[in-house]
Design a protein around this motif. Structure first.
Motif, PDB file in Angstrom:
ATOM      1  N   SER A 137      83.332  -5.791 -32.844  1.00 55.93           N
ATOM      2  CA  SER A 137      83.942  -6.354 -33.987  1.00 55.93           C
ATOM      3  C   SER A 137      84.224  -8.156 -33.263  1.00 55.93           C
ATOM      4  O   SER A 137      84.635  -8.650 -33.977  1.00 55.93           O
ATOM      5  N   GLU A 138      83.738  -7.852 -31.997  1.00 52.41           N
ATOM      6  CA  GLU A 138      84.077  -8.990 -31.223  1.00 52.41           C
ATOM      7  C   GLU A 138      83.491 -10.477 -31.552  1.00 52.41           C
ATOM      8  O   GLU A 138      82.999 -11.549 -31.557  1.00 52.41           O
ATOM      9  N   CYS A 139      82.058  -9.705 -32.406  1.00 50.08           N
ATOM     10  CA  CYS A 139      80.877 -11.112 -32.661  1.00 50.08           C
ATOM     11  C   CYS A 139      81.334 -11.335 -33.999  1.00 50.08           C
ATOM     12  O   CYS A 139      80.910 -12.901 -34.666  1.00 50.08           O
ATOM     13  N   GLY A 140      82.516 -10.888 -34.666  1.00 50.63           N
ATOM     14  CA  GLY A 140      83.435 -11.458 -36.467  1.00 50.63           C
ATOM     15  C   GLY A 140      82.341 -11.012 -37.383  1.00 50.63           C
ATOM     16  O   GLY A 140      82.022 -12.725 -38.022  1.00 50.63           O
ATOM     17  N   LYS A 147      76.050 -12.291 -40.728  1.00 46.62           N
ATOM     18  CA  LYS A 147      76.752 -13.257 -39.280  1.00 46.62           C
ATOM     19  C   LYS A 147      77.505 -13.977 -40.177  1.00 46.62           C
ATOM     20  O   LYS A 147      78.000 -14.707 -40.931  1.00 46.62           O
ATOM     21  N   PRO A 148      78.352 -14.617 -38.987  1.00 47.68           N
ATOM     22  CA  PRO A 148      79.355 -15.664 -39.171  1.00 47.68           C
ATOM     23  C   PRO A 148      78.940 -17.048 -39.661  1.00 47.68           C
ATOM     24  O   PRO A 148      78.270 -17.162 -38.876  1.00 47.68           O
ATOM     25  N   ALA A 196      80.692 -19.409 -39.048  1.00 46.46           N
ATOM     26  CA  ALA A 196      80.813 -20.262 -38.248  1.00 46.46           C
ATOM     27  C   ALA A 196      80.503 -20.408 -36.696  1.00 46.46           C
ATOM     28  O   ALA A 196      80.585 -20.311 -35.653  1.00 46.46           O
ATOM     29  N   PHE A 255      79.597 -17.183 -33.898  1.00 44.31           N
ATOM     30  CA  PHE A 255      79.408 -15.841 -33.450  1.00 44.31           C
ATOM     31  C   PHE A 255      80.644 -16.355 -32.110  1.00 44.31           C
ATOM     32  O   PHE A 255      80.806 -17.477 -31.862  1.00 44.31           O
ATOM     33  N   THR A 256      81.786 -15.009 -31.940  1.00 43.96           N
ATOM     34  CA  THR A 256      83.016 -15.762 -31.731  1.00 43.96           C
ATOM     35  C   THR A 256      82.935 -14.984 -30.401  1.00 43.96           C
ATOM     36  O   THR A 256      83.907 -15.112 -29.630  1.00 43.96           O
ATOM     37  N   SER A 257      81.925 -14.277 -29.358  1.00 40.20           N
ATOM     38  CA  SER A 257      81.732 -13.772 -28.663  1.00 40.20           C
ATOM     39  C   SER A 257      80.592 -14.350 -27.645  1.00 40.20           C
ATOM     40  O   SER A 257      79.161 -14.445 -28.888  1.00 40.20           O
ATOM     41  N   ASN A 258      80.013 -14.178 -26.988  1.00 39.51           N
ATOM     42  CA  ASN A 258      78.662 -14.747 -25.348  1.00 39.51           C
ATOM     43  C   ASN A 258      77.933 -13.265 -26.175  1.00 39.51           C
ATOM     44  O   ASN A 258      76.514 -13.567 -24.866  1.00 39.51           O
ATOM     45  N   CYS A 309      75.474  -9.567 -30.273  1.00 47.31           N
ATOM     46  CA  CYS A 309      75.477 -10.750 -31.095  1.00 47.31           C
ATOM     47  C   CYS A 309      73.969 -10.690 -31.885  1.00 47.31           C
ATOM     48  O   CYS A 309      73.916 -10.824 -32.983  1.00 47.31           O
TER      49      CYS A 309
END
Length: 274
Positions: A178-181, A192-193, A195, A197-200, A204
């Motif tokens: 979920s952290e990948c967005g 894929k989002p 904007a 990825f919201t995580s490193n 992801c």
């Protein structure tokens, strides 16, 4: 007339011998199947070994008790003692290595997500090596873990899917963390989002919509495997405790039968009492 302990050892080992036949037969059957998968081939070795071991030990105990063979019964008791020690050690070890690690609840989701680093180092090493993980990965694909999830949730909406109670394997291997967005399309298809990825997390970039890839090489998938192993080992450890008590009882009865055999050999009953 045989004594009670000899009869009990004989009956118990006869039942064990009957149990060993389908186990050994199942392993041999898997070994000769032309269409055996890599996962099935991985199982055939342990099945054959366990079946052959049970058959040999039960025959030694059966013949030793019923034919009053002190040597065979002595061998049987030695093996039983080693089995009790090994089973005790494994049970303690199972509780120790599965003490760490648990799924993390995700806000608004009916399922949990799993991180590899939450589990014991010993368990992590079991899935991090390439050869070991390749075999596990093959089993996941052969068992169609994610294909079944896709079939069962084909027409689900975004909200319906997130309320599902996914298994550790489904949560870790069939969808991105979920952290990948990622943007939901279906149970096993995520975009894929825009904007970024919201995580490193490396998971992801590892995720792909290809059904043969998905998140099978993700750290979350390996953590899902360990979550399953932890749950299974906890159950096995409890069963082992019950089985351990049973083995101690059988071993005690076997010791009585061994003593009977020594007395019979020292004072043959056909001579009668003076």
């Amino acid at each position: 007339m045989f004594r009670l302990s000899n009869n009990l050892v004989g009956v118990l080992n006869f039942l064990t011998f009957l149990l060993s036949i389908p186990i050994l037969g199942g392993g041999i059957w898997l070994a000769h199947r032309a269409s055996s998968t890599d996962c099935e081939k991985f199982l055939q070795g342990p099945l054959i070994a366990i079946g052959a071991f049970l058959m040999a030990v039960s025959l030694a105990g059966l013949v030793g008790a019923c034919c009053r063979s002190t040597l065979l019964l002595w061998v049987y008791l030695c093996v039983m003692f080693l089995l009790i020690v090994l089973l005790f050690c494994f049970t303690v070890f199972a509780f120790v290595v599965t003490n760490k690690g648990a799924g993390e609840a995700v806000s608004g989701r009916g399922y949990k997500e799993y991180r590899l680093g939450d589990y014991s180092n010993w368990l992590q090493k079991r899935v991090e090596t390439g050869k070991s993980w390749d075999r596990i990965r093959t089993c996941l694909v052969d068992n169609k873990v994610c294909s079944k999830l896709q079939e069962d949730n084909r027409n689900q909406t975004f909200d319906q899917f997130f309320k599902d109670h996914l298994s550790p394997l489904q949560s870790g291997c069939c969808k991105p963390p979920s952290e990948c967005g990622f943007v939901y399309q279906s149970a096993t298809e995520w975009n894929k989002p825009a904007a970024g990825f919201t995580s490193n997390s490396t998971d992801c970039t590892t995720w792909q919509n290809d059904p043969s890839i998905l998140c099978y090489d993700c750290q979350s998938c390996k953590a899902g495997i360990l979550a399953n192993i932890k749950n299974d080992w906890k159950k096995v450890a409890v069963i082992n405790i019950i089985f351990l008590v049973f083995l101690v009882v059988v071993y005690s009865v076997g010791c009585c039968a061994f003593r009977n055999n020594r007395e019979d050999n020292a004072y043959p009953r056909w001579k009668g009492n003076p």
